[in-house]
Design an enzyme around this catalytic site. Structure first.
Site, PDB file in Angstrom:
ATOM      1  N   LYS A  28      37.874   5.056  26.931  1.00 19.35           N
ATOM      2  CA  LYS A  28      39.854   4.918  26.465  1.00 19.35           C
ATOM      3  C   LYS A  28      39.758   3.392  26.399  1.00 19.35           C
ATOM      4  CE  LYS A  28      42.545   7.531  27.878  1.00 19.35           C
ATOM      5  NZ  LYS A  28      43.513   8.053  29.182  1.00 19.35           N
ATOM      6  N   ARG A  99      47.111   4.816  32.916  1.00 14.13           N
ATOM      7  CA  ARG A  99      46.341   5.915  32.090  1.00 14.13           C
ATOM      8  C   ARG A  99      44.582   5.403  32.882  1.00 14.13           C
ATOM      9  NH1 ARG A  99      45.948   4.466  25.919  1.00 14.13           N
ATOM     10  NH2 ARG A  99      46.273   6.679  25.257  1.00 14.13           N
ATOM     11  N   GLY A 108      39.094  16.285  33.461  1.00 11.46           N
ATOM     12  CA  GLY A 108      39.677  16.632  35.062  1.00 11.46           C
ATOM     13  C   GLY A 108      40.883  15.850  35.180  1.00 11.46           C
ATOM     14  N   MET A 110      43.353  12.287  36.150  1.00  7.33           N
ATOM     15  CA  MET A 110      44.792  12.357  36.515  1.00  7.33           C
ATOM     16  C   MET A 110      45.347  12.130  35.202  1.00  7.33           C
ATOM     17  SD  MET A 110      46.934   9.338  38.280  1.00  7.33           S
ATOM     18  CE  MET A 110      47.498   8.879  36.997  1.00  7.33           C
ATOM     19  N   ARG A 372      38.651   7.756  19.683  1.00  6.78           N
ATOM     20  CA  ARG A 372      37.581   8.227  20.392  1.00  6.78           C
ATOM     21  C   ARG A 372      36.452   9.225  19.805  1.00  6.78           C
ATOM     22  NH1 ARG A 372      40.174  11.519  24.606  1.00  6.78           N
ATOM     23  NH2 ARG A 372      41.664  13.042  24.113  1.00  6.78           N
ATOM     24  N   HIS A 490      45.882  21.732  25.920  1.00 10.20           N
ATOM     25  CA  HIS A 490      44.553  21.695  26.366  1.00 10.20           C
ATOM     26  C   HIS A 490      43.506  22.701  26.308  1.00 10.20           C
ATOM     27  CE1 HIS A 490      42.470  22.497  30.246  1.00 10.20           C
ATOM     28  NE2 HIS A 490      42.679  21.461  30.457  1.00 10.20           N
ATOM     29  N   ARG A 652      -0.668  37.043  26.349  1.00  8.49           N
ATOM     30  CA  ARG A 652      -1.158  37.195  27.902  1.00  8.49           C
ATOM     31  C   ARG A 652      -1.817  38.246  28.914  1.00  8.49           C
ATOM     32  NH1 ARG A 652       3.690  36.113  32.523  1.00  8.49           N
ATOM     33  NH2 ARG A 652       4.370  37.598  32.273  1.00  8.49           N
ATOM     34  N   GLU A 779      -0.391  26.775  35.382  1.00  6.88           N
ATOM     35  CA  GLU A 779       0.918  27.630  36.277  1.00  6.88           C
ATOM     36  C   GLU A 779       0.471  27.426  37.510  1.00  6.88           C
ATOM     37  OE1 GLU A 779       2.007  31.484  35.069  1.00  6.88           O
ATOM     38  OE2 GLU A 779       0.053  32.124  35.115  1.00  6.88           O
ATOM     39  N   SER A 798      -1.284  26.765  27.472  1.00  3.91           N
ATOM     40  CA  SER A 798      -0.375  26.674  28.061  1.00  3.91           C
ATOM     41  C   SER A 798       0.343  26.898  29.406  1.00  3.91           C
ATOM     42  CB  SER A 798       0.268  28.140  27.384  1.00  3.91           C
ATOM     43  OG  SER A 798       1.511  28.372  27.366  1.00  3.91           O
ATOM     44  N   GLY A 800       2.784  26.701  32.479  1.00  4.56           N
ATOM     45  CA  GLY A 800       3.940  28.400  32.756  1.00  4.56           C
ATOM     46  C   GLY A 800       4.194  27.816  33.870  1.00  4.56           C
ATOM     47  N   THR A 801       5.696  26.999  33.005  1.00  3.07           N
ATOM     48  CA  THR A 801       6.568  26.043  33.632  1.00  3.07           C
ATOM     49  C   THR A 801       7.472  27.200  34.474  1.00  3.07           C
ATOM     50  OG1 THR A 801       8.284  25.671  32.290  1.00  3.07           O
ATOM     51  CG2 THR A 801       6.014  24.173  32.869  1.00  3.07           C
ATOM     52  N   CYS A 865       5.506  27.561  27.607  1.00  4.93           N
ATOM     53  CA  CYS A 865       6.190  28.285  27.203  1.00  4.93           C
ATOM     54  C   CYS A 865       7.026  29.384  28.808  1.00  4.93           C
ATOM     55  CB  CYS A 865       4.278  29.200  27.217  1.00  4.93           C
ATOM     56  SG  CYS A 865       3.789  30.460  28.912  1.00  4.93           S
ATOM     57  N   TYR A 885       2.691  22.084  20.619  1.00  2.74           N
ATOM     58  CA  TYR A 885       3.892  23.248  21.061  1.00  2.74           C
ATOM     59  C   TYR A 885       4.453  23.024  21.985  1.00  2.74           C
ATOM     60  CZ  TYR A 885       1.403  27.033  22.356  1.00  2.74           C
ATOM     61  OH  TYR A 885       0.200  27.726  23.745  1.00  2.74           O
TER      62      TYR A 885
HETATM   63  P1  ADP Z   1      44.769  11.371  28.307  1.00  2.15           P
HETATM   64  O1  ADP Z   1      43.410  10.582  28.579  1.00  2.15           O
HETATM   65  O2  ADP Z   1      44.743  12.634  28.994  1.00  2.15           O
HETATM   66  O3  ADP Z   1      44.567  11.534  26.369  1.00  2.15           O
HETATM   67  P2  ADP Z   1      46.453   9.299  27.687  1.00  2.15           P
HETATM   68  O4  ADP Z   1      45.938   7.900  28.510  1.00  2.15           O
HETATM   69  O5  ADP Z   1      45.913   9.370  26.494  1.00  2.15           O
HETATM   70  O6  ADP Z   1      45.629  10.492  28.667  1.00  2.15           O
HETATM   71  O7  ADP Z   1      47.918   8.862  27.362  1.00  2.15           O
HETATM   72  C1  ADP Z   1      48.372  10.392  26.483  1.00  2.15           C
HETATM   73  C2  ADP Z   1      49.297  10.260  25.764  1.00  2.15           C
HETATM   74  O8  ADP Z   1      50.500   8.951  26.988  1.00  2.15           O
HETATM   75  C3  ADP Z   1      49.020   9.362  24.333  1.00  2.15           C
HETATM   76  O9  ADP Z   1      48.601  10.293  23.650  1.00  2.15           O
HETATM   77  C4  ADP Z   1      50.115   8.899  24.835  1.00  2.15           C
HETATM   78  O10 ADP Z   1      51.041   9.556  23.975  1.00  2.15           O
HETATM   79  C5  ADP Z   1      51.501   8.307  25.826  1.00  2.15           C
HETATM   80  N1  ADP Z   1      51.102   6.517  25.756  1.00  2.15           N
HETATM   81  C6  ADP Z   1      49.718   6.758  27.152  1.00  2.15           C
HETATM   82  N2  ADP Z   1      50.393   5.332  26.655  1.00  2.15           N
HETATM   83  C7  ADP Z   1      51.112   4.696  26.221  1.00  2.15           C
HETATM   84  C8  ADP Z   1      52.054   3.338  25.999  1.00  2.15           C
HETATM   85  N3  ADP Z   1      51.568   2.593  26.417  1.00  2.15           N
HETATM   86  N4  ADP Z   1      52.983   3.822  24.592  1.00  2.15           N
HETATM   87  C9  ADP Z   1      53.212   5.010  24.611  1.00  2.15           C
HETATM   88  N5  ADP Z   1      52.552   6.492  25.024  1.00  2.15           N
HETATM   89  C10 ADP Z   1      52.190   6.286  25.126  1.00  2.15           C
HETATM   90 MG    MG Z   2      45.088   9.869  24.878  1.00  2.66          MG
HETATM   91 MG    MG Z   3      45.612  14.093  30.197  1.00  2.00          MG
END
Ligand code: ADP
Ligand code: MG
Ligand code: MG
Length: 908
Positions: A28, A99, A108, A110, A372, A490, A652, A779, A798, A800-801, A865, A885
């Protein structure tokens, strides 16, 4: 240590980082910097490096905060200058988001904290200044909610709720008789803030922090902490991400999508991530912030007109209804839309890959918040790679490297049988969030899904919406069904990543977690009832619906053709039946690398003759029984050779310990006694005498053929005889006879003698010849060490792992389950060595065996194999050893072909 740079700023067009710095800045952070460098509007901010996260875990919190402080304060001053705002300034406050962001996208981690910097004084001032108190108080309540949840760790009382704040909101909405968050008034929001603060005080014993810096440090530390939380660790384990990577922390000036009806926030993809179609699409909400779109609390709108039209049609709306209820961004805010469209094109061309983007529109002005390379289904992965190749965006090698071989698996898997689907009852319909077909028993929590899955039940996991806590259940389920959330929820995103079927946002479903039921249209599904999901149409069917094989499209065929152009290793298959062989051949296998003859003995009458042979008391008795088996074996081989006409087939010789074939129950023993005219007791004694303490290291493999040469003789007769018979019909069999479990040269030589003598005898009888070769499986560790001697006699090796791994590690592969999970958990092993070849140890033996073998026999053909032959990293290793192969199970053949091409490209 003091000259380490820990903070990188971006925002004035001169970002200190760039896309090449993912390891240090996280995906990010690196991409925010890159977007800033190429002139894409991103709110200014700074990134704290992933190395700092690692320091946090070695030096501790206080030390790291001390080290970071000067740089963070300087970066905040930089933001204050660009934004013409100040931390805690009542008139012009600087608000930021915090973020997380690791190298690879990690669901997973925060949750993001938005609107940091607000307090009671700032809210008042900001309300006056903006003249939009509703927006300001909405931002404040969101901030307390997010901060309370992720930094203060506020816990819900019922674990099915997300956080205690949601309950407070629901309660207030009920009191006020309104339905949506957006219906709450300024006073309602003030009331929410008061109630939130009270519950914070009650649960934590402290007042909610007023100081912006205190809020900031709390959040930064929380991001570092989240790197080691359970969710993150589970995800890392599933994806094989090492914990040493650490996460970066991004602090970024806020822009506001919740300022009213000319503001919005959303997510979009430069191409369809489900099908790969080259079509810009996305979802958004007016007057919304952050993850509102993903959270599924309101039903999102489509970014593009075509997307909205398609969705309207699916929902059965007339065009007029659609425009009234379901307007797209393209129709409502054409300028902002056009800018977004241009930016997504620019980003895709810049990154040369499909982009997954997050954006916010503040009073008509567009900001990009993330880009991304987008996650995608296997089908989309293939289509996008081949389309981009055709568009000239990437070259052939890049196209091949774009496709994750393991993801091809999804394309090869079943879809619903069209015939069966005709008769189904559609109980509801949601979004086609991740394609495929799933059928299983309904469960209503992640824990239940994981538990039922672990005992071998096929389940469909049903949730109102999912969160990262549900990962374990999603992994265990055949498919995922949610009542809320769009294509970018999600559930949808994670399911596509896992290659699982998912139907999301089925709004008509009423899910009752307490009763473990779901209802729609008067139909009630209880826990344990069968349902089926069609991830390609979004339909939910009652009951268990039959599935059938997937059909492969032109893009897939073109990709495979391209793979063969670059691969130097051939791909064969492990197949014991003509049917398996035919499937593998249709997937492009160019031969059989392993036919296990023992599998042929278990059908019908064959097993009786086999048992008679084993239970016989002397050579004469054995020969008599073997004569009964011969015609069966002959027919088996004819079938296999015929399906592989013109291609080599490695057969075999009998490998497993004999006791595996004899009856262990009295009924079966009595049957044999009657058949052989022997007393039951004699049979029982024979069975008893065959039992071994450690059969895997006992009387098996070539030890059988060397103690009972008549078995090898019979099998050779069947193999060569089948080839000779087919030759008369114009079918070309190319048998390769493989002796298993060789540890000494003599073992091989004696078997080879029997084989060659038998073949010569048959050639004389038939007055005809066929081409055949004799080789061995490598093997046993000892065999790799004396491979040079063995190769003086053997025409092929061959590896045989499976057995080689077993004997090199000293792990019994049938007993590994008792400790393997713990070993993986404690990081004693990185992978299951029976799944992913242990290149460090077992790999040395493979390399040595191949080298020594070729040192005395330059023409030695070398292959593998074991199960590893279809595992991409192991296939790459085999290429590096110079194997001719790899051989794998039929459904793995396309995976191995692609992995072989990638190995050739990467190692060129
Ligand atoms: P995740 O990694 O879960 O995608 P993000 O860090 O991308 O979380 O944040 C989730 C959402 O929060 C972003 O898609 C955006 O909509 C909002 N966000 C994050 N930072 C800002 C910011 N500086 N201004 C406005 N919205 C924000
Ligand atoms: Mg995001
Ligand atoms: Mg998130």
């Amino acid at each position: 240590m003091s000259n380490i740079k820990r903070v990188y700023t971006f925002g004035d067009g001169n970002a200190e980082g760039n896309a090449g710095m993912k390891n240090l800045l996280g995906g990010k952070g690196a991409n925010l910097a890159e977007m800033n460098l190429i002139g894409i509007p991103v709110p200014p901010g700074f990134t704290i490096t992933t190395d700092t996260c690692n320091e946090y875990y070695t030096l501790g919190k206080d030390k790291v905060v001390e080290l970071l402080k000067p740089e963070v304060e300087k970066a905040i001053a930089y933001l204050e200058e660009i934004m013409h705002a100040k931390f805690e300034d009542v008139e012009n406050p600087l608000l930021v988001s915090v973020r997380s962001g690791a190298r690879a996208s990690m669901p997973g981690m925060m949750d993001t904290i938005l609107n940091l910097g607000l307090n009671d004084a700032v809210v008042e001032g900001m309300s006056r200044k903006t003249g939009n108190p509703r927006f300001v108080w909405d931002s404040y309540r969101r901030f307390i909610q997010m901060y309370g949840d992720v930094v203060l760790g506020m816990k819900p009382e019922n674990k099915n709720d997300h956080d205690p704040f949601e309950l407070i909101i629901e309660a207030l909405k009920e009191e006020k008789g309104v339905e949506l968050d957006t219906d709450l008034t300024v006073d309602d929001l003030k009331e929410l803030v008061a109630r939130f603060k009270a519950v914070v005080k009650k649960q934590t014993g402290h007042d909610f922090p007023d100081s912006a810096y205190e809020q900031l440090w709390g959040s930064i530390v929380a991001v570092f902490n989240s790197w080691m939380n359970e969710r993150a660790e589970l995800y890392r384990r599933m994806e094989g991400i090492p914990s040493e990577w650490g996460t970066a922390v991004n602090v970024q000036a806020m822009v506001y999508g919740n300022m009213g009806d000319t503001s919005a926030s959303g997510v979009c993809f430069s191409r369809d991530s489900a099908t790969g179609e080259n079509l810009f699409m996305g979802e958004f909400l007016f007057n919304a912030q952050g993850e509102d779109v993903v959270a599924g609390t309101r039903t999102p709108l489509q970014v593009t007109k075509i997307g909205a039209e398609r969705a309207g049609e699916l929902a059965g709306m007339t065009p007029e209804e659609r425009i009234a209820n379901y307007p797209s961004l393209e129709e409502t805010m054409p300028e902002a839309y056009q800018e977004l469209f241009n930016l997504q094109r620019k980003l895709e061309i810049h990154y040369k890959d499909m982009q997954d983007m997050e954006f916010t529109i503040q009073e008509g002005k567009l900001w990009m918040l993330q880009t991304r390379n987008g996650k995608r289904t296997g089908a989309a992965m293939v289509k996008i790679a081949m389309d981009m190749l055709a568009e000239g965006m990437i070259d052939e090698k890049a196209a091949l490297l774009r496709v994750d071989p393991l993801k091809l698996d999804e394309l090869l898997h079943p879809v619903f049988d069209q015939e069966a689907v005709k008769d189904v009852t559609v109980m509801a319909k949601g979004l086609a969030a991740s394609p495929g077909a799933a059928t299983g028993k309904a469960v209503f929590s992640s824990d239940d899904a994981a538990e039922w899955g672990a005992r071998g039940e096929k389940v469909v996991m049903i949730r109102v919406e999912t969160s990262p806590e549900d990962l374990a259940g999603m992994a265990a389920a055949e498919g995922i069904l949610t009542a809320r959330g769009g294509m970018t929820s999600h559930a949808a995103v994670v399911a596509r990543g896992m290659g699982k079927c998912c139907v999301s946002g089925a709004g008509t479903l009423k899910i009752d977690y307490a009763a473990k039921t779901m209802e729609a249209d008067g139909i009630v599904i209880k826990e344990g009832d069968y349902i089926s999901l069609n991830g390609s149409t979004g339909e939910i069917y009652l009951g268990e619906v039959a599935t059938k094989e997937a059909e492969l499209d032109e893009d897939f065929a073109a990709l495979m053709k391209l793979a063969d152009k670059y691969a130097t290793m051939k791909v064969r298959t492990n197949a014991d039946t003509p049917a398996d062989a035919a499937v593998a051949r249709s997937f492009g296998a160019v031969g059989i690398g392993l036919t296990r003859t023992e599998h042929m003995f278990f059908e019908g009458e064959k097993i009786k003759a086999m048992r008679e042979m084993i239970l016989a008391e002397n050579t004469a008795g054995r020969k008599e029984a073997l004569n009964k088996i011969l015609p069966y074996q002959l027919a088996d081989f004819e079938g296999i050779f015929e399906s592989m006409d013109g291609l080599p087939v490695t057969v075999r010789l009998l490998d497993p310990p004999l006791h595996e074939f004899v009856p262990h129950d009295e009924k079966g023993q009595q049957e044999m006694a009657t058949m052989m005219g022997l007393p039951l007791k004699t049979i029982q004694q024979r069975v008893e005498s065959l039992s071994e303490f450690n059969p895997m290291l006992g009387h098996r493999g070539c030890r059988l053929g060397n103690t009972y040469p008549e078995i090898t003789e019979m099998q050779t007769k069947a193999i060569i005889g089948a080839a000779l018979n087919l030759k008369k019909k114009g079918i070309t069999a190319i048998p390769e006879i493989m002796v298993p479990l060789i540890g000494t040269v003599e073992e091989f030589k004696m078997q080879e003698e029997v084989i060659r003598a038998t073949a010569e005898q048959l050639f004389a009888e038939y007055n005809d010849k066929v081409e055949y070769s004799v080789g061995t499986m490598i093997e046993i560790p000892r065999a790799t060490l004396i491979a040079d001697q063995i190769a003086n006699h053997a025409e092929f090796f061959s590896f045989g792992t499976n057995d080689l791994t077993q004997m090199t590690f000293g792990y019994s592969r049938d007993d590994i389950a008792s400790f393997l999970p713990i070993y993986l958990d404690k990081n004693i092993l990185k992978n299951d060595p029976f799944e992913v070849l242990d290149q460090e140890g077992v790999g040395q033996l493979v390399r040595l065996g191949a080298e020594r073998g070729r040192s005395t026999n330059a023409n030695l053909k070398v292959g593998i194999c074991g199960e590893h032959g279809g595992e991409p990293s192991s296939v790459e290793f085999c290429h590096s050893v110079g194997m001719n192969y790899v051989s794998c199970s039929p459904f793995r053949v396309p995976i191995a072909r692609l992995a072989a091409a990638q190995a050739a490209i990467k190692q060129a």
